[in-house]
Design a protein around this motif. Structure first.
Motif, PDB file in Angstrom:
ATOM      1  N   TYR A 125      12.757  55.180  38.224  1.00 36.70           N
ATOM      2  CA  TYR A 125      13.506  53.927  38.374  1.00 36.70           C
ATOM      3  C   TYR A 125      12.902  53.050  39.461  1.00 36.70           C
ATOM      4  O   TYR A 125      12.808  51.824  39.307  1.00 36.70           O
ATOM      5  N   LEU A 126      12.479  53.666  40.578  1.00 38.52           N
ATOM      6  CA  LEU A 126      11.853  52.889  41.656  1.00 38.52           C
ATOM      7  C   LEU A 126      10.617  52.167  41.142  1.00 38.52           C
ATOM      8  O   LEU A 126      10.410  50.982  41.439  1.00 38.52           O
ATOM      9  N   LEU A 127       9.805  52.862  40.379  1.00 40.65           N
ATOM     10  CA  LEU A 127       8.593  52.249  39.844  1.00 40.65           C
ATOM     11  C   LEU A 127       8.943  51.087  38.912  1.00 40.65           C
ATOM     12  O   LEU A 127       8.353  50.008  38.995  1.00 40.65           O
ATOM     13  N   ALA A 128       9.924  51.301  38.028  1.00 42.76           N
ATOM     14  CA  ALA A 128      10.329  50.257  37.091  1.00 42.76           C
ATOM     15  C   ALA A 128      10.937  49.058  37.827  1.00 42.76           C
ATOM     16  O   ALA A 128      10.648  47.900  37.506  1.00 42.76           O
ATOM     17  N   PHE A 129      11.760  49.336  38.836  1.00 46.90           N
ATOM     18  CA  PHE A 129      12.406  48.250  39.577  1.00 46.90           C
ATOM     19  C   PHE A 129      11.374  47.397  40.300  1.00 46.90           C
ATOM     20  O   PHE A 129      11.444  46.162  40.293  1.00 46.90           O
ATOM     21  N   ASN A 130      10.410  48.061  40.938  1.00 42.53           N
ATOM     22  CA  ASN A 130       9.378  47.312  41.658  1.00 42.53           C
ATOM     23  C   ASN A 130       8.512  46.491  40.714  1.00 42.53           C
ATOM     24  O   ASN A 130       8.130  45.354  41.028  1.00 42.53           O
ATOM     25  N   LEU A 131       8.190  47.052  39.550  1.00 44.53           N
ATOM     26  CA  LEU A 131       7.369  46.313  38.595  1.00 44.53           C
ATOM     27  C   LEU A 131       8.143  45.151  37.992  1.00 44.53           C
ATOM     28  O   LEU A 131       7.613  44.043  37.834  1.00 44.53           O
ATOM     29  N   ALA A 132       9.417  45.367  37.680  1.00 42.92           N
ATOM     30  CA  ALA A 132      10.247  44.287  37.136  1.00 42.92           C
ATOM     31  C   ALA A 132      10.431  43.174  38.154  1.00 42.92           C
ATOM     32  O   ALA A 132      10.528  41.996  37.798  1.00 42.92           O
TER      33      ALA A 132
END
Length: 505
Positions: A252-259
């Motif tokens: 989720y951290l990776l997805a949140f940062n990319l989004a």
């Protein structure tokens, strides 16, 4: 007319130059940061990113409370820095020291709250950056206030390169999340030194009670708003950590940062000049008339990027980070909607600060948190990490943006239609571009090919639909910047002394 300290140039020219260099700074910075994340993601497991997420939550909240919003009074550009800065420095130094000590002492309890005991040493190491940011609070704000984005490029890029140089050998040596934490400390040391070198005026700590009352009256509501907004933007990490597991939190951290990459780049470019510029425009009585054009210009740049992130979420994740991170794709698709709305939210917040209406800002953040917490709980319970993205998007669209619009229309004396109508064509064109990119690529088996084809097609669709509007927006922005002239004046001498103390820091 607007008076610009230390310059006979127009405010528009200074803002335009600073925005250009701020954009270059952010582009270089995000490239380095994105490359660092890709490299590290292929070296460490998702649960290590989960531990870092916990530490970042603690660090971010403490950092934004550390100077009690006092730098806002210095940043707005309509007060005497010689009078304000020493008191701001003292407040930042004392409170950041207290926050650092508290974060280190409470790290075990904070990690336990996220159900991730492995995060304890990561929190303690990353807490060092709170004190470092407090030491550099006044120099970095003076750089911001005086639109010194050109030398800031060098400082920020050196800081990011330091992170990259440190994190790779540490990750290869098996440091895990600690590699990420110590590399950030090293980068912050470089940034602190750089801001002290390039600041246009150096100040020692001092204290004036009347100044403290004045700046805290403006800053405290902003600090409380910052606290609420960062709790709001990080409560999802707490809930995912408690309801799911560290690996899911890492995805989720990776997805949140990319989004959030488009919003972070665009808002950082805007923020390079926004608050000082908006503060001066509000003082001149012209901010209300220009606010809708700022919203339209930001929307034109932001919406298509977020639309393509949503449409190409899975191939983007797999191409960038590898198959091990494919599970983050579904969260990225839902978080992409929030990424687009967050750009507008950040602009509205800057408009509120520029207008000096930080109390409004605080209550909007409170409403955001109160509505988001239950939405996240049920979203995560029903749909996992994808549900967190759904909750963020729904609350931002249905609660936060309407409240900001209500607040700004009151303060700036404009209608909601005047504020938002310019962004609607960009929203429609971006949606069509995103749909076209998804339809053309969703059945492709090669993620890299799907990403390349989708990005090219979506960009072509959006450009075709908005070409004339884009030219018109560029022309309007140039006109606005050239017309917003400062009053003729003799150039003032920028102080290079240290107020309240002799010698160099």
């Amino acid at each position: 007319m607007t008076t610009v300290r230390g310059e006979g140039r127009t405010l528009g020219n200074r803002a335009a130059s600073a925005t250009l260099w701020g954009g270059a700074n952010m582009a270089l910075g995000r490239i380095v940061q994105f490359a660092t994340t890709i490299i590290v993601a292929r070296m460490i497991a998702p649960e290590h990113f989960g531990a870092l997420a916990v530490a970042i939550v603690v660090q971010t909240i403490a950092t934004n409370m550390a100077e009690l919003g006092a730098t806002a009074a210095l940043a707005r550009g309509n007060g005497d820095p010689d009078r304000i800065a020493p008191t701001v420095f003292s407040i930042a130094l004392v409170t950041s020291g207290i926050m650092t000590g508290a974060a280190i002492a409470l790290a075990p309890a904070l990690a336990a709250a996220f159900d991730d005991p492995a995060a304890t040493p990561v929190i303690q190491v990353l807490s060092i950056t709170i004190l470092l940011q407090g030491i550099s609070a006044v120099p970095s704000t003076m750089v911001w206030r005086e639109f010194l984005q050109k030398p800031r490029v060098v400082v920020d890029v050196c800081s990011l390169l330091t992170v990259l140089v440190l994190v790779v050998p540490m990750a290869l040596d098996g440091w895990g999340a600690m590699a990420l934490a110590w590399s950030r400390v090293g980068g912050q040391v470089v940034a602190m030194a750089g801001y002290w070198i390039i600041t246009p005026a150096r100040y020692a700590p001092g204290f004036d009670r009347s100044v403290a009352v004045e700046i805290l009256r403006l800053g405290m509501p902003l600090a409380m708003a910052n606290l609420v907004v960062f709790v709001t933007l990080n409560i999802d990490y707490l809930l995912i950590g408690r309801m799911l597991d560290p690996a899911a939190l890492g995805l989720y951290l990776l997805a949140f940062n990319l989004a959030g990459l488009p919003s972070s780049v665009i808002t950082a470019v805007i923020r390079a000049t926004a608050v000082p510029t908006f503060g001066r425009l509000f003082q001149d009585g012209t901010l209300g008339a220009l606010a809708g054009r700022f919203v339209a210009g930001v929307s034109y740049c932001a919406f298509p990027i977020s639309a393509l992130v949503i449409a190409l979420a899975y191939p983007l994740i797999v191409t960038a980070y590898g198959d091990a991170w494919a599970g983050a794709g579904i969260a990225l698709a839902t978080l992409g909607v929030f990424g687009a709305t967050r750009i507008l939210v950040e602009l509205f917040a800057d408009l509120s600060v520029g207008a000096g209406r930080t109390v409004w800002l605080f209550w909007v953040q409170v409403a955001w948190l109160v509505t988001l917490a239950p939405a996240l709980y049920f979203g995560i319970q029903w749909w996992g990490i994808a549900g967190a993205g759904v909750a963020h998007a729904a609350v931002a669209c249905l609660v936060v943006i309407p409240l900001y619009v209500k607040a700004l229309t009151t303060v700036l004396r404009v209608s909601a239609w005047q504020l938002l109508s310019g962004s609607l064509p960009s929203l429609l064109a971006a949606a069509l571009a995103g749909v076209g990119a998804w339809l053309a690529t969703h059945s492709m088996g090669n993620p890299f090919l799907a990403l390349a084809v989708g990005a090219l097609l979506g960009t072509a669709i959006y450009t075709a639909l908005t070409f004339h509007r884009g030219k018109r927006l560029v022309a309007e922005i140039r006109t606005l910047l050239s017309e917003n002239r400062a009053a003729p004046q003799e150039p003032a001498t920028t102080p290079s002394h240290i107020t309240g103390s002799a010698g160099q820091p």
